[in-house]
Design an enzyme around this catalytic site. Structure first.
Site, PDB file in Angstrom:
ATOM      1  N   GLU A  55       0.841  -1.196   0.000  1.00  0.00           N
ATOM      2  CA  GLU A  55       0.000   0.000   0.000  1.00  0.00           C
ATOM      3  C   GLU A  55       0.879   1.251   0.000  1.00  0.00           C
ATOM      4  OE1 GLU A  55      -3.668   1.857   2.712  1.00  0.00           O
ATOM      5  OE2 GLU A  55      -2.471   0.181   3.467  1.00  0.00           O
ATOM      6  N   LYS A 131      -9.117   2.472  -2.604  1.00  0.00           N
ATOM      7  CA  LYS A 131      -9.459   1.866  -1.312  1.00  0.00           C
ATOM      8  C   LYS A 131     -10.843   2.321  -0.866  1.00  0.00           C
ATOM      9  CE  LYS A 131      -7.330   1.199   3.267  1.00  0.00           C
ATOM     10  NZ  LYS A 131      -6.131   1.540   4.073  1.00  0.00           N
ATOM     11  N   CYS A 168      -5.654  -3.330   2.218  1.00  0.00           N
ATOM     12  CA  CYS A 168      -5.528  -3.314   3.674  1.00  0.00           C
ATOM     13  C   CYS A 168      -6.879  -3.415   4.403  1.00  0.00           C
ATOM     14  CB  CYS A 168      -4.747  -2.083   4.111  1.00  0.00           C
ATOM     15  SG  CYS A 168      -3.925  -2.265   5.721  1.00  0.00           S
TER      16      CYS A 168
END
Length: 300
Positions: A55, A131, A168
């Site tokens: 990330e 994300k 994540c």
């Protein structure tokens, strides 16, 4: 009548995934880009189908208010475009910033940047995933500075395999992007992370990756960064979980580490999700499916 040799190539039952557990350097666009290019060249030399990086590998993590500087976002996107020119046959998934039209989040403030995973291949930027779930607990404050992604079910065709990409926190919800992507047709989930270390964190990550893989019937590849930023420590410890939830691979902790695996993917599924972006349509030659072999790194 068509001969056997004229038949269309069969979809592969595995994907060669290279993973780059890179150092975390906040704001060091040039240094990070140099390391990413080195990883891209290595993965290309290993005949990998896809290279997965952490990330925000290009910018470093966490960015805090640096992500609010338009000049930094612009420079990041320019650096990403230059990186794309180095992409070859191997698709590269690189953590970066994205830019979107102004969006409101949990308050009245508009935000124009996202935490993204860009997909590079054949000298081009093929697209990006933004994300979706932005944490605001413990040490995280991502929803304060970033806009949330609007396409949690997005899919990517890499050769003959359909992949999902999530980032994540997206992995930690029981009904988040991994579930949408797997239900929509993903055969493997590729997950960049910027996950700080604390005692027993590796066990909780392994448990989560295993549960997500087993719940959705697809392998999960989890790649994390290494290094220290202020009081935070990032320990790497990449994880590969098979569709039955067993752990195929545990990566090293607290140091940079590159590795690749031929990972058996789930059987082809109907494509009901999307949007679906074709990264490339090349079908690689069949490879022997390897047995699961776990590298037993220390469980810190």
């Amino acid at each position: 009548m068509r001969s056997v040799t004229d038949a269309a190539p069969q979809p592969p039952d595995q994907l060669r995934v290279a993973c780059g557990q890179l150092p975390n350097r906040v704001g060091d666009l040039k240094g990070n880009a140099d390391r990413i290019r080195e990883a891209m060249a290595w993965a290309e030399g290993e005949a990998a189908d896809v290279l997965l990086l952490p990330e925000l590998a290009l910018t470093g993590y966490p960015l805090e208010d640096l992500s609010l500087r338009e000049d930094f976002v612009t420079q990041t996107l320019e650096t990403l475009d230059e990186l794309a020119t180095h992409a070859g046959r191997c698709a590269t998934i690189v953590g970066t910033l994205g830019r979107v039209p102004p969006r409101r989040g949990w308050d009245t403030v508009t935000r124009t940047s996202t935490i993204a995973a860009a997909v590079l291949c054949d000298g081009q930027l093929r697209g990006r995933y933004d994300k979706t779930l932005l944490p605001t607990y413990d040490l995280f404050s991502e929803a304060r500075t970033f806009a949330a992604g609007a396409e949690p079910g997005r899919l990517w065709r890499i050769g003959g395999v359909v992949a999902g990409i999530c980032i994540c926190e997206d992995l930690w919800s029981g009904d988040g992007p991994p579930e949408l992507q797997a239900a929509g047709g993903a055969q493997i989930l590729l997950v960049p992370n910027g996950s700080p270390y604390y005692r027993d964190k590796r066990m909780s990550r392994s448990t989560t990756a295993s549960e997500v893989a087993r719940r959705n019937g697809v392998p999960v590849v989890y790649v994390n960064c290494v290094g220290g930023v202020d009081e935070l420590v990032f320990d790497g410890g990449c994880i590969v979980a098979d569709p039955d939830g067993s752990i195929r691979y545990l990566g090293q902790q607290f140091e940079p580490h590159n590795f690749w695996l031929d990972i058996p993917v789930a059987a082809p599924r109907p494509i009901t999700g999307g949007p679906l972006t074709t990264v490339h349509a090349r079908i690689q030659a069949p490879r022997a499916v390897p047995p699961a072999t776990v590298e037993h790194a220390p469980q810190y």
